[in-house]
Write a protein that holds these residues in place. Structure first.
Motif, PDB file in Angstrom:
ATOM      1  N   THR A  68     -18.065  56.342   6.095  1.00  0.00           N
ATOM      2  CA  THR A  68     -19.378  55.845   6.548  1.00  0.00           C
ATOM      3  C   THR A  68     -20.472  56.856   6.232  1.00  0.00           C
ATOM      4  OG1 THR A  68     -18.225  54.694   8.332  1.00  0.00           O
ATOM      5  CG2 THR A  68     -20.613  54.782   8.478  1.00  0.00           C
ATOM      6  N   ARG A  72     -23.706  56.353   3.815  1.00  0.00           N
ATOM      7  CA  ARG A  72     -25.081  56.688   4.204  1.00  0.00           C
ATOM      8  C   ARG A  72     -25.730  57.608   3.169  1.00  0.00           C
ATOM      9  NH1 ARG A  72     -24.830  60.729   8.535  1.00  0.00           N
ATOM     10  NH2 ARG A  72     -24.357  61.881   6.628  1.00  0.00           N
ATOM     11  N   SER A 108     -12.506  51.145   3.598  1.00  0.00           N
ATOM     12  CA  SER A 108     -13.323  50.137   4.254  1.00  0.00           C
ATOM     13  C   SER A 108     -12.472  49.267   5.176  1.00  0.00           C
ATOM     14  CB  SER A 108     -14.016  49.282   3.191  1.00  0.00           C
ATOM     15  OG  SER A 108     -14.696  48.221   3.803  1.00  0.00           O
ATOM     16  N   GLY A 111     -11.657  51.242   8.206  1.00  0.00           N
ATOM     17  CA  GLY A 111     -12.882  51.369   8.995  1.00  0.00           C
ATOM     18  C   GLY A 111     -13.195  50.122   9.801  1.00  0.00           C
ATOM     19  N   ARG A 130     -22.519  54.144  11.698  1.00  0.00           N
ATOM     20  CA  ARG A 130     -22.850  52.786  11.242  1.00  0.00           C
ATOM     21  C   ARG A 130     -24.309  52.446  11.525  1.00  0.00           C
ATOM     22  NH1 ARG A 130     -17.953  48.790  11.644  1.00  0.00           N
ATOM     23  NH2 ARG A 130     -16.472  50.166  10.663  1.00  0.00           N
ATOM     24  N   THR A 167     -20.338  44.601   2.629  1.00  0.00           N
ATOM     25  CA  THR A 167     -19.135  45.310   3.068  1.00  0.00           C
ATOM     26  C   THR A 167     -17.882  44.478   2.803  1.00  0.00           C
ATOM     27  OG1 THR A 167     -20.388  46.520   4.745  1.00  0.00           O
ATOM     28  CG2 THR A 167     -18.015  46.328   5.102  1.00  0.00           C
TER      29      THR A 167
END
Lengths: 201, 201
Positions: A68, A72, A108, A111, A130, A167
Motif C-alpha cells: 500500500t 501511494r 493485492s 491485502g 489506504r 484494484t
C-alpha cells in the motif's frame, strides 16, 4: 542454523521470507499458514524467521503496508509528473494504479483478504495507508470539480468506484492475455474519466 | 444427538449450519476453520453437520454457489422486467447487482476470497456460475453496441470493470451510512452507463 543466519540475516533474508510467506498466504490463507510452512517454503530455519520477524502477524503487517505504501509513492510520483491539470493528474493516478495491480497481484489479494487477520494497531496502520491512497484521488477529484474539468454529483462514490475498479484488476488480469498492462491502463483511464464526467461540458 | 438430529435434520438445520459457517469463514478463513468451530457457532452437534454436508468443502461450495446463482437469478429477472432497451436493461442489471452486494456482504467476501479453497470440480462449477453472470452483461453490452445505445472501444474490459466495481460495493458499504442501497444503486447505474458511453451520441 549458523549457516542460515550467516546467509539470511541481512535485508535479502527478510525479502526471501516475505516472498515465501506471500506465496503461502495466497495458497492457504493467513490462518492456515504456520511459521514452519513459511520456513520450509523459503528454505530457511524457523530461527531465522524469528530473527527478522517477531511473529507471523508481523510478516503479514510488513507485506500489507509495503504494497500500500509503494502504491501511494507511485501515485504521488505519477501525479507530480503529470502537471497541474486535474484530467492529466487523474489519468496518471489510474495508469499507475492499474500498472501496479497487474504486476503485484498476489500482494493485492493478500491485502484485500487478510485485513481481518491483523491486530488492532496493524489494522489501524493499514487503514491509514489506504486512506492516504484514497486522499490522493479525493484531492484530484475536488480540483477537477472546482475548475469544471469534472462533472459528477457523487464524487465520494466515484472515488470508491474508481479505486475498487482499478484494484480489482489484480484479481482477474492474466499475463499473456489480449491486453498489455499499458493498454489496460489506458482503457481504465477512459473509464475513470467517464465516471467523473470529464469532457462532457 | 438424537435431539439435535430431530431438530436439525430438515432444511432449517442446513440453513443454520450455512449461516454459522459463513460467519466463521469470514472471521477465520476456510483453512482456519474446523467443523468443530462451525458446530459450536451453530449450536449443533458435529454429527448433524455431517448429516447435511459430507465435508467442510461441501459447506463452502454450497455457500459460494448459492450466492452466485441467486445473483444470476436476480439479474435475469431484473433484465426481463426492464423491457427491450439495452440502456434500461443495463440499468436494471447494475441496480440488482449493487443491491445484492449491499445486502449479502459476508457471502460476497467469502466468494471472492475462498475460490482457492475449492477442489477442482467445485471450482469449475463456481467459475461457470460467474461466467453465467458475466454473460448477461455481455449480451446487453453487445445489444447496446449493435443499436448504437453504447459507444465503447473495449467492451470486454468494460464488462469486467462494471462487474468488479459493483461487486466491490460489498467490501466497503456500511448500513446506516450516507447512502441507502437504492441511492447507491442509482449512482452506480450512472457510472456503468458512463463507462459504456451511453448517451454521448
Amino acid at each position: 542454523m549458523a549457516r542460515a543466519a550467516a546467509e539470511g540475516e541481512g535485508r535479502d533474508g527478510a525479502a526471501m521470507i516475505l516472498n515465501a510467506a506471500l506465496e503461502v498466504f495466497v495458497r492457504d490463507g493467513f490462518h492456515g499458514t504456520s511459521i514452519r510452512t513459511i520456513a520450509k517454503e523459503a528454505g530457511v530455519s524457523i530461527a531465522l524467521i524469528y530473527y527478522h520477524f517477531p511473529s507471523k502477524e508481523e510478516i503479514l503487517r510488513t507485506l500489507m503496508l509495503k504494497v500500500t505504501n509503494d502504491l501511494r509513492d507511485e501515485l504521488v510520483a505519477a501525479r507530480a509528473a503529470a502537471g497541474p491539470n486535474p484530467v492529466d493528474q487523474m489519468a496518471a493516478l489510474v495508469r499507475a494504479h492499474v500498472r501496479l495491480h497487474t504486476a503485484r497481484q498476489a500482494e493485492s489479494f493478500v491485502g484485500n483478504t487478510e485485513l481481518r487477520s491483523l491486530g488492532p494497531d496493524a489494522l489501524a496502520e493499514a487503514m491509514a495507508a489506504r486512506d492516504a491512497v484514497s486522499a490522493l484521488y479525493k484531492e484530484v477529484i475536488a480540483a477537477g470539480l472546482a475548475d469544471g474539468s469534472f462533472r459528477c454529483e457523487a464524487p465520494a462514490e466515484a472515488n470508491l468506484a474508481i479505486l475498487t475498479m482499478c484494484t480489482s484488476v489484480a484479481g482477474w488480469y492474466r499475463q499473456g492475455g489480449p491486453r498489455s498492462p499499458d493498454d489496460l491502463a489506458g482503457i481504465y483511464v477512459g473509464f475513470a474519466l467517464a465516471i467523473l464526467g470529464a469532457g462532457e461540458g
